[in-house]
Design a protein around this motif. Sequence first.
Motif, PDB file in Angstrom:
ATOM      1  N   SER A   1      -5.741   5.722  -8.348  1.00 19.87           N
ATOM      2  CA  SER A   1      -6.087   7.072  -7.900  1.00 19.87           C
ATOM      3  C   SER A   1      -7.409   7.546  -8.494  1.00 19.87           C
ATOM      4  O   SER A   1      -8.198   8.204  -7.822  1.00 19.87           O
ATOM      5  N   ALA A   2      -7.660   7.213  -9.751  1.00 14.73           N
ATOM      6  CA  ALA A   2      -8.897   7.654 -10.399  1.00 14.73           C
ATOM      7  C   ALA A   2     -10.116   7.010  -9.735  1.00 14.73           C
ATOM      8  O   ALA A   2     -11.116   7.676  -9.459  1.00 14.73           O
ATOM      9  N   GLU A   3     -10.019   5.692  -9.492  1.00 14.52           N
ATOM     10  CA  GLU A   3     -11.139   4.993  -8.846  1.00 14.52           C
ATOM     11  C   GLU A   3     -11.327   5.460  -7.405  1.00 14.52           C
ATOM     12  O   GLU A   3     -12.456   5.607  -6.923  1.00 14.52           O
ATOM     13  N   LEU A   4     -10.214   5.714  -6.715  1.00 16.44           N
ATOM     14  CA  LEU A   4     -10.298   6.232  -5.346  1.00 16.44           C
ATOM     15  C   LEU A   4     -11.032   7.573  -5.338  1.00 16.44           C
ATOM     16  O   LEU A   4     -11.913   7.808  -4.506  1.00 16.44           O
TER      17      LEU A   4
ATOM     18  N   GLU B   1      -7.006  10.519  -0.230  1.00 12.49           N
ATOM     19  CA  GLU B   1      -5.814   9.668  -0.297  1.00 12.49           C
ATOM     20  C   GLU B   1      -5.323   9.266   1.089  1.00 12.49           C
ATOM     21  O   GLU B   1      -4.844   8.148   1.288  1.00 12.49           O
ATOM     22  N   SER B   2      -5.454  10.153   2.060  1.00 14.97           N
ATOM     23  CA  SER B   2      -4.961   9.847   3.401  1.00 14.97           C
ATOM     24  C   SER B   2      -5.740   8.706   4.054  1.00 14.97           C
ATOM     25  O   SER B   2      -5.268   8.108   5.022  1.00 14.97           O
ATOM     26  N   LYS B   3      -6.926   8.411   3.523  1.00 10.10           N
ATOM     27  CA  LYS B   3      -7.754   7.328   4.050  1.00 10.10           C
ATOM     28  C   LYS B   3      -7.729   6.094   3.139  1.00 10.10           C
ATOM     29  O   LYS B   3      -8.602   5.239   3.211  1.00 10.10           O
ATOM     30  N   ARG B   4      -6.714   6.010   2.290  1.00  6.17           N
ATOM     31  CA  ARG B   4      -6.662   4.929   1.296  1.00  6.17           C
ATOM     32  C   ARG B   4      -6.794   3.550   1.948  1.00  6.17           C
ATOM     33  O   ARG B   4      -7.596   2.716   1.506  1.00  6.17           O
TER      34      ARG B   4
ATOM     35  N   MET C   1       0.849  -1.199   0.000  1.00  7.63           N
ATOM     36  CA  MET C   1       0.000   0.000   0.000  1.00  7.63           C
ATOM     37  C   MET C   1       0.877   1.238   0.000  1.00  7.63           C
ATOM     38  O   MET C   1       1.898   1.287   0.654  1.00  7.63           O
ATOM     39  N   THR C   2       0.446   2.237  -0.704  1.00  2.48           N
ATOM     40  CA  THR C   2       1.164   3.507  -0.718  1.00  2.48           C
ATOM     41  C   THR C   2       0.178   4.610  -0.435  1.00  2.48           C
ATOM     42  O   THR C   2      -1.023   4.465  -0.613  1.00  2.48           O
ATOM     43  N   ASN C   3       0.688   5.769  -0.033  1.00  2.00           N
ATOM     44  CA  ASN C   3      -0.158   6.911   0.275  1.00  2.00           C
ATOM     45  C   ASN C   3       0.239   8.116  -0.547  1.00  2.00           C
ATOM     46  O   ASN C   3       0.029   9.236  -0.137  1.00  2.00           O
ATOM     47  N   ASN C   4       0.809   7.887  -1.721  1.00  2.00           N
ATOM     48  CA  ASN C   4       1.293   9.006  -2.522  1.00  2.00           C
ATOM     49  C   ASN C   4       0.560   9.136  -3.847  1.00  2.00           C
ATOM     50  O   ASN C   4       1.043   9.759  -4.762  1.00  2.00           O
ATOM     51  N   GLY C   5      -0.637   8.510  -3.943  1.00  2.00           N
ATOM     52  CA  GLY C   5      -1.405   8.651  -5.171  1.00  2.00           C
ATOM     53  C   GLY C   5      -1.221   7.482  -6.102  1.00  2.00           C
ATOM     54  O   GLY C   5      -1.939   7.346  -7.088  1.00  2.00           O
ATOM     55  N   SER C   6      -0.245   6.602  -5.887  1.00  2.00           N
ATOM     56  CA  SER C   6      -0.064   5.434  -6.727  1.00  2.00           C
ATOM     57  C   SER C   6      -0.986   4.334  -6.254  1.00  2.00           C
ATOM     58  O   SER C   6      -1.482   4.350  -5.135  1.00  2.00           O
ATOM     59  N   PRO C   7      -1.267   3.324  -7.104  1.00  2.00           N
ATOM     60  CA  PRO C   7      -2.165   2.264  -6.712  1.00  2.00           C
ATOM     61  C   PRO C   7      -1.718   1.591  -5.430  1.00  2.00           C
ATOM     62  O   PRO C   7      -0.537   1.388  -5.182  1.00  2.00           O
TER      63      PRO C   7
ATOM     64  N   CYS D   1     -14.639   8.311  -3.481  1.00  7.09           N
ATOM     65  CA  CYS D   1     -14.750   9.389  -2.492  1.00  7.09           C
ATOM     66  C   CYS D   1     -15.817  10.395  -2.905  1.00  7.09           C
ATOM     67  O   CYS D   1     -16.535  10.932  -2.048  1.00  7.09           O
ATOM     68  N   ALA D   2     -15.932  10.650  -4.205  1.00  5.33           N
ATOM     69  CA  ALA D   2     -16.941  11.587  -4.697  1.00  5.33           C
ATOM     70  C   ALA D   2     -18.351  11.036  -4.468  1.00  5.33           C
ATOM     71  O   ALA D   2     -19.272  11.781  -4.111  1.00  5.33           O
TER      72      ALA D   2
END
Length: 288
Positions: free
Chosen positions: A18-21, A38-41, A1-7, A25-26
């Motif tokens: 990132s797009a699906e996340l 992203e912080s709640k990925r 898991m990453t928290n920088n926008g990557s899968p 969220c929307a």
Amino acid sequence: MTNNGSPGRPTGNEPLGSAELEELCAIIYARTGMVFGESKRYYIERRITDLMEASGAASVRAYVAMLKDDPRAVEPLINSFTVNETYFYREEHQLACLSRSILPDIIRTKKPGDRIRIWSMPCSSGEEPYSIAIWLLENWALVDAYNVEIIGSDIDTAILKQAAEAVYSQRSLSRLPDAVVRRYFEPEQDLPRRLIGDLRESVSFVKANLVDRASLSSLGKFDVIFCRNLLIYFDDAARETAVDNLHDFLAPGGYICLGHTESMTRISGLFEAARFPDAIVYRRAGGA
């Protein structure tokens, strides 16, 4: 898991990109006003994995498409993201304020037999609205002189069913005096304990969303609203909508109780702080 926008960690047959996340969220924001990102990925991934398996979606992309095409698929998503941390007599000082200060003020403009309406939201599994009912029976001498109506609401349909069942663990009951448990819960040798029928019938539960005015339209006006630890999950726009709705569904001169970390005076001028011996609560401004 990453928290920088990557899968991140795999969810279904593909990672949560990132797009699906962002789309997930929307959808959650549009339906609840709660802000995730992203912080709640990791938090999101854990829940999406189970939801995808239950829905039969083969991929994250397919699951997002399902959410967009089928409104019924959104309900389990919303249910899985609500926070249901609660127990009986939580923030007991506000209950003391209710019986010692708020209700004595409210009945100045009412006569015996009149209705007093109390709204608890989000009500989670029912501990809060049932706590109000128990507290008033135990601590307000005039409880039988008025028609007290207590409504519990939540956006989580699964938790509302639990609330109506009113079966509770030791953790939920831990703040209640033993004598209160014996009086208001069915006799059991072991836990969990179920609330007695008369008290189960004293609270009505409805699905309602504080940022969706249409879902509130049938509720009517309330004399007291308990809205604790909800506004902290909203962004400024959703918070403004929520506060406007709280104001509109609160009767003139009515009171609202927020969580101990929340302050209405920092959010809106529609309410004024009311400082009582037991608690600081908020009164609809301009009401008599």
